[in-house]
Design an enzyme around this catalytic site. Structure first.
Site, PDB file in Angstrom:
ATOM      1  N   HIS A   2       0.817  -1.213   0.000  1.00 61.39           N
ATOM      2  CA  HIS A   2       0.000   0.000   0.000  1.00 61.39           C
ATOM      3  C   HIS A   2       0.853   1.267   0.000  1.00 61.39           C
ATOM      4  O   HIS A   2       0.492   2.268  -0.616  1.00 61.39           O
ATOM      5  CB  HIS A   2      -0.949   0.008   1.213  1.00 61.39           C
ATOM      6  CG  HIS A   2      -2.239  -0.689   0.936  1.00 61.39           C
ATOM      7  ND1 HIS A   2      -2.341  -2.043   0.858  1.00 61.39           N
ATOM      8  CD2 HIS A   2      -3.487  -0.207   0.705  1.00 61.39           C
ATOM      9  CE1 HIS A   2      -3.599  -2.377   0.595  1.00 61.39           C
ATOM     10  NE2 HIS A   2      -4.312  -1.278   0.493  1.00 61.39           N
ATOM     11  N   ASP A  51      -6.888  -3.391   7.580  1.00 62.66           N
ATOM     12  CA  ASP A  51      -7.746  -3.125   6.408  1.00 62.66           C
ATOM     13  C   ASP A  51      -8.118  -4.459   5.758  1.00 62.66           C
ATOM     14  O   ASP A  51      -8.209  -4.559   4.530  1.00 62.66           O
ATOM     15  CB  ASP A  51      -7.055  -2.180   5.409  1.00 62.66           C
ATOM     16  CG  ASP A  51      -8.036  -1.540   4.419  1.00 62.66           C
ATOM     17  OD1 ASP A  51      -9.257  -1.562   4.689  1.00 62.66           O
ATOM     18  OD2 ASP A  51      -7.591  -1.053   3.373  1.00 62.66           O
TER      19      ASP A  51
HETATM   20 ZN   LIG Z   1     -10.208   3.085   2.386  1.00 65.18          ZN
END
Ligand SMILES: [Zn+2]
Length: 386
Positions: A254, A277
């Site tokens: 990310h 996440d």
């Molecule tokens: Zn998001």
């Protein structure tokens, strides 16, 4: 572990404020840490001892952004059973506290999700601390994998709905430039924890929002205006401000580790929190799943939609802690705090969670040096009993 007697966790390397310490016993009474004492303390002899075999005992990990796990996506079925399944899947990786996270959806789905979290907290589903509502009040220019059709403006009805009490924490990710400071203030005054994300705000807009109750930044660097030469953007505002918290996804994909290492030099390490996440594939043996009508495939540790956009992470909290040590060069004690004390402070739960300290809830994780999780406790109850 017997809840009616004092239990003593002995022979662990216990994470304290000074770092990992040997030779301590953690005494647990009725779900809480009653004392942390030298192994030789007389109270240890009177307790039921559990030998931790020299492994690392840390505060349980707190994940403020977890969309799914164990084959379940919270958006697909925002129910008590989904929350239980997500919690169970992530507990194997050290998570003892979490906010099930709902990505941009219709208001009636948000209402159902809030109701499910309230029910889950009432039913004492292990680990659930509240809810994270990520969107739909986002900037379409920074929507990432969110469904553009679900994005909407934050009106009075939405403020009222979001203010619904659950018995836990409500975190809201929004784009501050898509609303006004009064609305931010109203949400913050209702106890909602505001985090900027999927936002194209200017530095000035973020500064203003910070003055009106904005408390943090969701997945720093991803889906936000970047640090530029003449416009510092959301990233610049986040790094400049020492009082706010930044969620970071440390999966190696990310955000480049170099970029994250630079970010860590900009503000106190206490202001960074690891998030997973995570999506349904964590803790489940599946190679793809559906997200907002799109097929997401798991490939080389990444989750990609058909356009190649990252759609959440294939990550759990133990992996995030291990990556923070390996990729960012963070000391193990700091990495563990980025997954425990720091999110606890962000959530305003630092008086009860996030440290191994007398008076705190006995939510703990035992892991080896490579962050393989060996055992967890939530409010004193070990996972093998839960
Ligand atoms: Zn998001």
């Amino acid at each position: 572990m017997d809840r009616m007697v004092t239990n003593a966790l002995v022979n662990g390397r216990v994470l304290r404020d000074t770092g990992f310490v040997d030779g301590l016993a953690v005494l647990i009474d009725n779900g809480c840490i009653s004392a942390v004492v030298p192994r030789s303390d007389a109270r240890v002899d009177a307790a039921v001892a559990h030998d931790l075999r020299g492994q690392r005992l840390m505060p349980g990990f707190i994940d403020t952004q977890v969309n799914g796990g164990g084959g379940v996506l919270f958006n697909d079925a925002p129910t008590v059973e989904s929350i239980r399944a997500i919690g169970r899947a992530h507990r194997r990786f050290g998570t003892t506290g979490f906010l099930p996270t709902l990505i941009s959806d219709d208001l009636h789905v948000i209402e159902t999700a809030l109701g499910a979290v309230r029910e889950a907290i009432r039913a004492r589903v292990p680990g659930v601390l509240g809810i994270h509502i990520e969107g739909p009040f986002l900037n379409p220019e920074r929507k990432g994998a969110h469904d553009r059709a679900k994005l909407r403006t934050l009106d009075r009805a939405a403020v009222e709905l979001l203010s619904m009490p659950t018995g836990g924490r409500t975190m809201l990710t929004l784009a501050p430039e898509m609303t006004d400071p009064d609305t931010l203030r109203r949400l913050a005054n209702a106890g909602i924890i505001l985090s900027a994300g999927h936002t194209n705000a200017t530095h000035a807009e973020v500064k203003q929002a910070l003055g009106h109750g904005l408390r943090g930044f969701t997945h720093l660097f991803n889906a936000m205006s970047q640090l530029g030469n003449r416009e510092p953007g959301v990233v610049g505002a986040a790094l400049e401000d020492s009082g706010s918290w930044c969620g970071i996804i440390v999966d190696g994909y990310h955000v480049d580790p170099v970029t994250l290492r630079l970010a860590l030099r900009c503000k106190p390490v206490e202001r960074f929190m690891l998030v997973s996440d995570a999506m349904p594939n964590v803790g489940a043996d599946i190679g793809e799943f559906m997200l907002a009508g799109k097929r997401i495939v798991v490939r080389d540790g990444k989750l990609l939609d058909e356009a190649g956009t990252l759609a959440g992470a294939s990550l759990h909290m133990a992996g995030a802690v291990a990556n923070a040590i390996k990729l960012l060069g963070v000391e193990p004690a700091h990495a563990a705090r980025m997954a425990s004390a720091n999110p606890a402070a962000f959530l305003g739960l630092d008086a009860e969670l996030g440290r191994i300290e007398a008076g705190h809830r006995a939510s703990l994780v035992l892991a080896d040096d490579r962050l393989n999780v060996l055992e967890t406790w939530i409010d004193g109850v070990p996972s093998r009993a839960g």
